[in-house]
Write a protein that holds these residues in place. Structure first.
Motif, PDB file in Angstrom:
ATOM      1  N   UNK A  91       0.814  -1.205   0.000  1.00 23.09           N
ATOM      2  CA  UNK A  91       0.000   0.000   0.000  1.00 23.09           C
ATOM      3  C   UNK A  91       0.852   1.262   0.000  1.00 23.09           C
ATOM      4  N   UNK A  92       2.082   1.146  -0.510  1.00 22.99           N
ATOM      5  CA  UNK A  92       2.902   2.332  -0.752  1.00 22.99           C
ATOM      6  C   UNK A  92       2.456   2.972  -2.064  1.00 22.99           C
ATOM      7  N   UNK A  93       2.782   4.249  -2.231  1.00 22.65           N
ATOM      8  CA  UNK A  93       2.359   5.022  -3.394  1.00 22.65           C
ATOM      9  C   UNK A  93       3.572   5.425  -4.216  1.00 22.65           C
ATOM     10  N   UNK A  94       3.464   5.286  -5.528  1.00 20.61           N
ATOM     11  CA  UNK A  94       4.576   5.610  -6.416  1.00 20.61           C
ATOM     12  C   UNK A  94       4.533   7.087  -6.808  1.00 20.61           C
ATOM     13  N   UNK A  95       5.644   7.773  -6.599  1.00 24.11           N
ATOM     14  CA  UNK A  95       5.787   9.168  -6.997  1.00 24.11           C
ATOM     15  C   UNK A  95       6.888   9.296  -8.042  1.00 24.11           C
TER      16      UNK A  95
ATOM     17  N   UNK B 224      -6.920  12.889  -1.070  1.00 26.43           N
ATOM     18  CA  UNK B 224      -7.707  11.744  -1.521  1.00 26.43           C
ATOM     19  C   UNK B 224      -6.948  10.434  -1.339  1.00 26.43           C
ATOM     20  N   UNK B 225      -5.626  10.477  -1.530  1.00 31.40           N
ATOM     21  CA  UNK B 225      -4.819   9.271  -1.371  1.00 31.40           C
ATOM     22  C   UNK B 225      -4.744   8.825   0.088  1.00 31.40           C
ATOM     23  N   UNK B 226      -4.866   9.775   1.006  1.00 36.12           N
ATOM     24  CA  UNK B 226      -4.747   9.463   2.425  1.00 36.12           C
ATOM     25  C   UNK B 226      -6.079   9.100   3.067  1.00 36.12           C
TER      26      UNK B 226
ATOM     27  N   UNK C 208       2.116   7.807   5.018  1.00 37.86           N
ATOM     28  CA  UNK C 208       2.390   8.786   6.070  1.00 37.86           C
ATOM     29  C   UNK C 208       3.510   9.749   5.696  1.00 37.86           C
ATOM     30  N   UNK C 209       4.314   9.384   4.692  1.00 35.40           N
ATOM     31  CA  UNK C 209       5.443  10.225   4.295  1.00 35.40           C
ATOM     32  C   UNK C 209       5.102  11.195   3.165  1.00 35.40           C
ATOM     33  N   UNK C 210       3.887  11.136   2.630  1.00 35.08           N
ATOM     34  CA  UNK C 210       3.528  12.022   1.523  1.00 35.08           C
ATOM     35  C   UNK C 210       3.681  13.494   1.898  1.00 35.08           C
ATOM     36  N   UNK C 211       3.464  13.817   3.168  1.00 38.26           N
ATOM     37  CA  UNK C 211       3.551  15.219   3.599  1.00 38.26           C
ATOM     38  C   UNK C 211       4.977  15.748   3.528  1.00 38.26           C
ATOM     39  N   UNK C 212       5.953  14.862   3.367  1.00 41.19           N
ATOM     40  CA  UNK C 212       7.351  15.281   3.315  1.00 41.19           C
ATOM     41  C   UNK C 212       7.802  15.638   1.898  1.00 41.19           C
ATOM     42  N   UNK C 213       6.923  15.482   0.912  1.00 43.88           N
ATOM     43  CA  UNK C 213       7.278  15.723  -0.483  1.00 43.88           C
ATOM     44  C   UNK C 213       6.601  16.995  -0.996  1.00 43.88           C
ATOM     45  N   UNK C 214       7.322  17.722  -1.846  1.00 51.26           N
ATOM     46  CA  UNK C 214       6.792  18.958  -2.423  1.00 51.26           C
ATOM     47  C   UNK C 214       6.098  18.644  -3.743  1.00 51.26           C
TER      48      UNK C 214
END
Length: 312
Positions: A17-21, A126-128, A109-115
């Motif tokens: 359930x990790x997300x690819x950026x 929506x992803x969270x 939970x780490x999405x907030x650390x990315x710009x």
């Protein structure tokens, strides 16, 4: 005339359930920022076909399963973008940057650390957020509330809204603290349906406002937590939620409900039209159940919110 660019994008999930950026090339618009993979939709091209083509070209993967997540119109000074975002949780191949772009698997939970580009902010929300939001119904004792909470989670609820208007502020605070412990242990999203003052006293992470409290709110900074949402029933209320930069809303009633039999439902066509005018996740509420989830997704909803579907 401002140029309109139609883009298909994907929130791609792996088995953990990790997300690819992917990171945008520095020489492109919004260069150097992270984004959800995708690309332009050609004229008369079905969005899903465009997404499949772009993910193959950019990442070397082939989609096996995808469903609508959120649609976002966004206006930059020099262009307007319509983002059609899908959740992809089944695919073939091992994704890599076929065009030389860096890609990373990221814990939610780490999405907030990315710009991200500004248009991606609602996609992150929506992803969270969960798809199935259980609203608490009737119960008498704290023990009964907690038992029904556990049962609802077992039935599939991924998020919970604690709504208990009959309780005193003191009793609500005690029950909310118990709900916080259970939901944290189960990995379930919890929001409180209460006043801003009560939520701040509890140091709640998420607060859901009634429509009356939404209209009375002057600034989202009045709430000290992370997630702020509200109940909406009209264009006026949706516009207020958008103007205050809320994270998501519920919109009701979509279908007829036993709790409000005299309130005319808006139906799916009106729901879809109203959702298309805002850039934040929207839950369908009113007559919803597990079986209506695909229809809600197709109408642009984040998911469904309901009492009886999971509370029992």
């Amino acid at each position: 005339m401002t140029k309109l660019i139609h883009v298909a994008a994907a929130v791609i999930l792996n088995s953990q359930r990790q997300i690819l950026l992917a990171r945008r090339p520095v020489d492109k618009h919004q260069g150097g920022l992270w984004e959800f993979p995708g690309g332009k939709v050609e004229p008369n091209e079905p969005v899903v076909d465009a997404l499949a083509r772009e993910l193959d070209e950019e990442l070397g993967i082939q989609i096996n399963a995808a469903r609508p997540l959120i649609q976002i119109p966004h206006h930059y000074p020099d262009k307007s973008v319509l983002l059609d975002v899908y959740e992809v949780d089944a695919f073939e191949g091992a994704p890599y940057g076929r065009e030389g772009q860096p890609v990373e698997w990221v814990d939610r939970s780490a999405l907030v650390d990315y710009a991200f580009p500004a248009a991606n902010t609602p996609i992150v929300a929506a992803a969270l957020l969960p798809s199935r939001l259980m609203i608490t119904g009737a119960a008498v004792t704290p023990a009964e509330y907690l038992e029904k909470l556990e049962q609802g989670i077992k039935r599939g609820a991924e998020g919970v809204m604690l709504r208990a208007k009959q309780l005193t502020d003191s009793d609500f605070l005690q029950l909310a603290a118990q709900f916080q412990n259970t939901c944290r242990d189960r990995g379930v999203f919890l929001t409180l349906n209460s006043s801003v003052e009560l939520a701040n006293e509890l140091k709640a992470d998420a607060l859901h406002l009634s429509s009356a409290r939404l209209l009375a709110l002057e600034s989202r900074d009045q709430f000290s937590g992370r997630w702020l949402s509200a109940s909406c029933h009209s264009e006026e209320e949706l516009a207020k939620a958008q103007a205050l930069d809320l994270d998501y809303v519920t919109l009701s009633p979509v279908a007829a409900t036993r709790s409000h039999p005299d309130t005319p439902p808006m139906g799916w066509d009106m729901f879809q039209r109203l959702v298309s005018e805002v850039t934040l996740p929207v839950y369908a509420l009113g007559g919803m159940e597990e079986g209506t989830l695909p229809q809600a997704w197709d109408a642009g909803a984040q998911g469904v919110a309901a009492i009886s579907a999971w509370w029992g």
